[in-house]
Design an enzyme around this catalytic site. Structure first.
Site, PDB file in Angstrom:
ATOM      1  N   SER A  35       0.816  -1.211   0.000  1.00 10.69           N
ATOM      2  CA  SER A  35       0.000   0.000   0.000  1.00 10.69           C
ATOM      3  C   SER A  35       0.852   1.264   0.000  1.00 10.69           C
ATOM      4  O   SER A  35       0.536   2.239  -0.697  1.00 10.69           O
ATOM      5  CB  SER A  35      -0.935   0.003   1.214  1.00 10.69           C
ATOM      6  OG  SER A  35      -0.197  -0.050   2.431  1.00 10.69           O
ATOM      7  N   THR A  36       1.941   1.278   0.763  1.00 11.27           N
ATOM      8  CA  THR A  36       2.797   2.465   0.787  1.00 11.27           C
ATOM      9  C   THR A  36       3.566   2.599  -0.516  1.00 11.27           C
ATOM     10  O   THR A  36       3.747   3.708  -1.044  1.00 11.27           O
ATOM     11  CB  THR A  36       3.758   2.412   1.978  1.00 11.27           C
ATOM     12  OG1 THR A  36       3.025   2.125   3.176  1.00 11.27           O
ATOM     13  CG2 THR A  36       4.470   3.745   2.164  1.00 11.27           C
ATOM     14  N   ASP A  88      10.791   0.841  -1.228  1.00  9.50           N
ATOM     15  CA  ASP A  88       9.794  -0.175  -0.903  1.00  9.50           C
ATOM     16  C   ASP A  88       9.257   0.094   0.493  1.00  9.50           C
ATOM     17  O   ASP A  88       9.846   0.855   1.272  1.00  9.50           O
ATOM     18  CB  ASP A  88      10.450  -1.566  -0.964  1.00  9.50           C
ATOM     19  CG  ASP A  88       9.437  -2.682  -1.197  1.00  9.50           C
ATOM     20  OD1 ASP A  88       8.227  -2.432  -1.088  1.00  9.50           O
ATOM     21  OD2 ASP A  88       9.880  -3.814  -1.473  1.00  9.50           O
ATOM     22  N   GLY A 102       6.935  -8.788   3.431  1.00 11.92           N
ATOM     23  CA  GLY A 102       6.256  -9.947   2.871  1.00 11.92           C
ATOM     24  C   GLY A 102       4.789 -10.039   3.208  1.00 11.92           C
ATOM     25  O   GLY A 102       4.145 -11.030   2.892  1.00 11.92           O
ATOM     26  N   GLY A 103       4.240  -8.973   3.825  1.00 11.32           N
ATOM     27  CA  GLY A 103       2.809  -8.984   4.083  1.00 11.32           C
ATOM     28  C   GLY A 103       1.996  -9.101   2.809  1.00 11.32           C
ATOM     29  O   GLY A 103       0.889  -9.635   2.806  1.00 11.32           O
ATOM     30  N   GLY A 104       2.577  -8.608   1.702  1.00 12.40           N
ATOM     31  CA  GLY A 104       1.915  -8.723   0.408  1.00 12.40           C
ATOM     32  C   GLY A 104       2.339  -9.945  -0.380  1.00 12.40           C
ATOM     33  O   GLY A 104       1.868 -10.152  -1.508  1.00 12.40           O
ATOM     34  N   GLU A 110      11.218  -8.781  -3.898  1.00  5.68           N
ATOM     35  CA  GLU A 110      11.625  -7.552  -3.232  1.00  5.68           C
ATOM     36  C   GLU A 110      13.062  -7.657  -2.720  1.00  5.68           C
ATOM     37  O   GLU A 110      13.846  -6.703  -2.834  1.00  5.68           O
ATOM     38  CB  GLU A 110      10.674  -7.236  -2.079  1.00  5.68           C
ATOM     39  CG  GLU A 110       9.298  -6.781  -2.542  1.00  5.68           C
ATOM     40  CD  GLU A 110       8.306  -6.660  -1.404  1.00  5.68           C
ATOM     41  OE1 GLU A 110       7.365  -5.851  -1.534  1.00  5.68           O
ATOM     42  OE2 GLU A 110       8.448  -7.358  -0.384  1.00  5.68           O
ATOM     43  N   LYS A 128       5.114   1.527  11.931  1.00  7.20           N
ATOM     44  CA  LYS A 128       5.895   0.347  11.558  1.00  7.20           C
ATOM     45  C   LYS A 128       7.209   0.249  12.338  1.00  7.20           C
ATOM     46  O   LYS A 128       7.918  -0.758  12.217  1.00  7.20           O
ATOM     47  CB  LYS A 128       6.192   0.369  10.046  1.00  7.20           C
ATOM     48  CG  LYS A 128       4.939   0.417   9.173  1.00  7.20           C
ATOM     49  CD  LYS A 128       4.081  -0.822   9.356  1.00  7.20           C
ATOM     50  CE  LYS A 128       2.776  -0.716   8.559  1.00  7.20           C
ATOM     51  NZ  LYS A 128       2.988  -0.580   7.128  1.00  7.20           N
TER      52      LYS A 128
END
EC number: 5.3.1.6
Length: 259
Positions: A35-36, A88, A102-104, A110, A128
């Site tokens: 999202s970021t 990132d 790695g939440g996504g 990455e 975070k």
């Protein structure tokens, strides 16, 4: 125009905008996932429309689609060979700028892209930041073949490590297992606190069936931390510096209306 956004999204936006300002003409740029990172793509697209010439290397199919729609020229990592900068997001970062990502589900690409860069910059909201990694479940990408055995081996290994939790769960995407862009599964490790992240990442990657884990150790050079009031803190681990500024939460509506 001033964006009418909740504080969390303002924090993400101002962090992304500050990081986008670090990109210079002619650079090859690693584009993160999440999202970021999506805010970053939009901020870079705005600069591209103003004349900035860059080539982006996406870290996921999702980011590739977003960047293409926004008008950013894309190349593969094989074509780029080496990058000037990768920007990132992160799910957690500690005082030494070690990360959980790695939440996504894109941490494999990455990590490859980030380590192939002169500079790795993380953009994140202030929430975070943690004293110790591990509250966020640690993603581990594993082969589909024998994944239950891999899970068992991971849980057995965790008994001898300095963590508070030792369970691993298969990440689901609705009613079926989540599958990464590389066709693998993700096991989320519920550790709560990681005592020795450097040791853990080495131990995990020695287990048969493990492709890569979401611990990013000694990879991030700089973190850009956004706050809901528009403040931005830039912390550089190599220079030992910390810079504080304030950015206006303004953007073109046509670039950001879908975020």
């Amino acid at each position: 125009m001033t964006l009418d956004l909740p504080p969390i999204d303002i924090a993400k936006y101002v962090a992304a905008k500050r990081a986008a300002d670090m990109v210079e003409d002619g650079m090859k740029v690693g584009l993160g996932t999440g999202s970021t990172a999506a805010w970053l793509v939009r901020c870079l697209a705005e600069r591209v429309q103003e004349g900035l010439a860059i080539k982006g290397v996406p870290t996921s199919q999702r980011t590739a689609r977003l960047a293409q729609e926004a008008g950013i020229e894309l190349i593969t990592l094989e074509e780029a060979r080496w990058l000037d900068i990768t920007i990132d997001g992160a799910d957690e970062f500690d005082g030494e700028l070690n990360l959980i990502k790695g939440g996504g589900g894109a941490h494999l690409q990455e990590k490859i892209v980030a380590t192939a860069s002169d500079l790795m910059v993380v953009i994140a909201d202030v929430g975070k930041a943690v004293d110790a990694l591990g509250a966020f479940p640690l993603p581990v990408e594993v082969l589909q073949f024998g994944w239950r055995t891999t899970q068992m081996l991971i849980e057995e290994m965790l008994v001898s490590t300095d963590v508070l939790g030792r369970s691993a769960s298969l990440r689901m995407g609705g009613q079926t297992p989540f599958v990464t862009d590389e066709g693998n599964y993700v096991l989320d490790l519920h550790l709560h606190r990681i005592g020795h992240a450097r040791q853990l990442t080495l131990m995990l990657n020695q287990i048969p069936g493990v492709v890569e884990n979401g611990l990013f150790i000694d990879i991030c050079d700089r973190v850009v931390i956004g706050h809901g009031d528009g403040r931005v803190v830039v912390r550089d681990i190599n220079l030992g510096t910390e810079e504080v500024s304030h950015m206006e939460s303004e953007a073109e509506d046509n670039l950001f209306r879908d975020l």
